[in-house]
Design a protein around this motif. Sequence first.
Motif, PDB file in Angstrom:
ATOM      1  N   GLU A  86       1.113  -1.178  -0.215  1.00  0.00           N
ATOM      2  CA  GLU A  86       0.151  -0.474  -0.188  1.00  0.00           C
ATOM      3  C   GLU A  86       1.085   0.916  -0.065  1.00  0.00           C
ATOM      4  O   GLU A  86       2.160   1.407   0.579  1.00  0.00           O
ATOM      5  CB  GLU A  86      -0.735   0.304   1.364  1.00  0.00           C
ATOM      6  N   ARG A 406      -5.533  -0.270   4.041  1.00  0.00           N
ATOM      7  CA  ARG A 406      -6.024   0.255   3.017  1.00  0.00           C
ATOM      8  C   ARG A 406      -7.285   1.386   2.563  1.00  0.00           C
ATOM      9  O   ARG A 406      -6.574   2.144   1.844  1.00  0.00           O
ATOM     10  CB  ARG A 406      -7.071  -1.062   2.526  1.00  0.00           C
ATOM     11  N   SER A 409      -4.419   4.211   3.772  1.00  0.00           N
ATOM     12  CA  SER A 409      -3.639   4.470   2.437  1.00  0.00           C
ATOM     13  C   SER A 409      -4.059   5.586   1.771  1.00  0.00           C
ATOM     14  O   SER A 409      -3.378   6.246   0.700  1.00  0.00           O
ATOM     15  CB  SER A 409      -3.076   2.920   2.144  1.00  0.00           C
ATOM     16  N   HIS A 516      -6.087   5.589  -4.875  1.00  0.00           N
ATOM     17  CA  HIS A 516      -4.453   5.022  -4.768  1.00  0.00           C
ATOM     18  C   HIS A 516      -4.188   4.129  -6.094  1.00  0.00           C
ATOM     19  O   HIS A 516      -2.936   4.393  -6.156  1.00  0.00           O
ATOM     20  CB  HIS A 516      -4.862   4.402  -3.862  1.00  0.00           C
TER      21      HIS A 516
END
Lengths: 641, 244
Positions: A86, A406, A409, A516
């Motif tokens: 990540e 998650r 990140s 991301h």
Amino acid sequence: MNPFDLEHADPWTGDLVDVDSLNQEASDTIKDAVLAVRGHSVEQPDSLRAHSILVLGPAGAGKTHLFARLRRSLGPRAAFVLLRPELGAVAHPRQVLAMTMEALRRKVFAEGDQRQLDIVVGALFGAARGGTGQRFPHMVLEELGNLDEAAREEALEETLIFIENHFEEAELGWLETLLRTPFMRRPTQRAALSWLAGLELNARELKRVGYTERLSEERILPALRTLGIIASFGAPILLVFDQLENLVDGEDTTRVLAHAHLVAELFDTVRGMVVVQMALDGVWQRHVSPALTEAQRSRLERKLCFTRMPTTDERQALVTAWAAKLSEPEPFPWPLSPEDWTRIAGAAVMTPRMLMKACRDALLGESEVASDPGQHLQELWADGLERAQAAVERAAKEYGGVPLDRLASAIWALLALTDAEVEATSGRHDRHQWEVTTDEKRLIFVLQQTHHTSVAAALRRAIERGKKHPVIILRERSMPIPSGWKAVNELRQEVLRTGVWIDLELSRVQELIALHDFLAAARSQDLTLDDGTPVPAEMVRAWLRDEVGALTWPLSKRLLGQPTDEASPPAHTEPPLEALKDEAPALLAELGLASLERLMRELRAVGTPQSRQQVRRSLEALGDAVTWLSPELVYLRGAPR
Amino acid sequence: MEELVEALVERVRGEGAVRTAILLEGHDEARPELLEALARRGLERGEKHVRVPLGEQLALLVSSLGEVPEKGLRKRLAGAESADEVNHVVEVAVTEAKLTRAIGNAGAVVLVQAADVVDEATTAKLAPAVEEAHRRLKASARRSLPLRRTVLELLGQPANRDLEAQLLARIQALRGPLVSVAQVVEAIESAPLESIHTALLELASAGRIELRPESGVGSLSEDEARLCPRTPDGVCLSYLRPLR
């Protein structure tokens, strides 16, 4: 299926176009390691050890494809786990355990119903009963499932004693819960698997599995060690770290070293695990390898494999294999022209991805190939949003929301697009708090925890820290604070006196995850222009800022303390029911978020084809109920889901 | 015993092959131990001979003669006892890419070292180039002489063997499974950059190195990038992998 659209390998695909000789050395090395481990526990338990293999190659040379190939060739003889770093986060054993347990819940073959976990557990039961454990593990489980409870308890007891006798490092408490999971009722099984994965459970789930807290920090590595050992009986854990170039953070080597420390620890202490690392060769050579200590290098680079460029014969075999997937293939070199093929056969460098792009362009013809990089990125972004939607929905179903790491990140990725100074302020591992400095310092907390005591503890920290600086709390709206959590609700009120609480809408979370993953793909050179060249990461960042307008999202403005039109989350606008009777809006109501392309495709599939303009017009008739995330992507708020 | 083994090895190596009965004459009792010791010293035992392994003989023959006709090969290998075992040795060498079949000067199939053939990619490039050159030569015969660049460039300049040797030496000196192209190129001062790039591409075509596209995250400096060859599409080839 058009194989030329599959420019980026899907590691979990069962429908693989492959030329076996290509990168055979790398796949054979990994396969040999798995087969060497498999069954070793029965014959020579004392000499069972971990394996470490590093695969380096340029973008598009087939690293991720190797994973799919090995899945096909090894099938149930290995348990496959894929980890991608990540952005902004630091690798740690709890994350490895969580991802491994999640992967074990995957099916061995898409069409079957056996999970990787069933093979692992069934093989162990089989081995403890005197077999090698490799033959028909699912039948062993089925047989145990048919026993009465007392007989099953006896088998479980025998298995625990068998492991205890041979492997003193095994964590028997964790193992016992794991061995019971196949025979649990579904809700209990789900909670147990989350606990085994080291995830946080809410009080109800904890009660269901008979624990009072999540798996403690000191039990994480022993749990991984146990998993490595027991899986070696039938399906050794093949832990693949992919896209490791994303560890590189300018001059800061923190994340590289954390990863190196983690892999060295796994290699030294998790017997039976096969650890494979994959990265871009240039990045590894220039940024990762020089940062490692000699001891780390001897473990991470213990066995080095390179992906290689396809030979002329292999290029021909690839084109032939791809073309054969099309409905009416023509003889080789179709879809390439003879002149194209002469150029390609003679090219000094030709990765499979470059070759695929050339074939796709030849198939589509010049006019249909997007020549504008912006338009091309737009299409990739729309695909990314669709993938993010699926991932967020899956996470909501499995865990109630996107896992903390998650989401954190993803927030970090958004913050990193800004000019603000961003510094992680939490512990070594849990990077979900930051100090963000623009004109003044703000503290941002991602609050995605599920247990009320963890939420309360995080809020107390926020209140304490918030005495000096404004605090912003982020939590997914799909994980509301129950009214019964009195202490948490009181703390929340306290935060709201001076700070800001942002409930993240589903569409926002999807955008964040897509952003991301888009940035991560750019760093891995997996975003390519129509001529096959990777889009520079800096160009992608600028495009996200300028074209997607990521910095003008209300969320970005609120994180940076800028004025926004949205003082509070907008009330859902119900779409006019009359308009929903049209095909396209009705379809969007089902999907929630979709690209025009997808809507057209779905409408075609049900026999009511519409042009792009017709679809657009009928959606525009919905007025404020729809949000256009881009010219191609539309989201229906308040869609009955 | 050690001295005896040494003497037997020397004899076999000197003659290429010696009939087992003659070689071990007078040593009947020690025969099994001697044969095992000779095998450990890298010699091969056929049905009737002890010999230098056929594969080793074949490699030596090709490297000293340049090309060896496949026909009649059995007679050239000492101690070869059947056509089958010779064929097997040839197939192994070809499969392992140590040797390859080529059309020799006399038009027969010969065995040569893999690096000595024009590889498939270059052959694919050459075929249309030869056709084009032929067309131009034919046209020039009717009108006037062809331009140097129109014909010679089509067929490719003769390779610069010295430069290739320098590059290979530099690559070997830098060691490692992956070598930075910029580091190789900057050490060669005696040739223009364009020639160095051509030589690198030639080495790649000959299967001596594998050139790899840049895969950094914008971390190649402008100076380094300038030293690297590029594909016709402009992809920078920043690393190479020595192949053999």
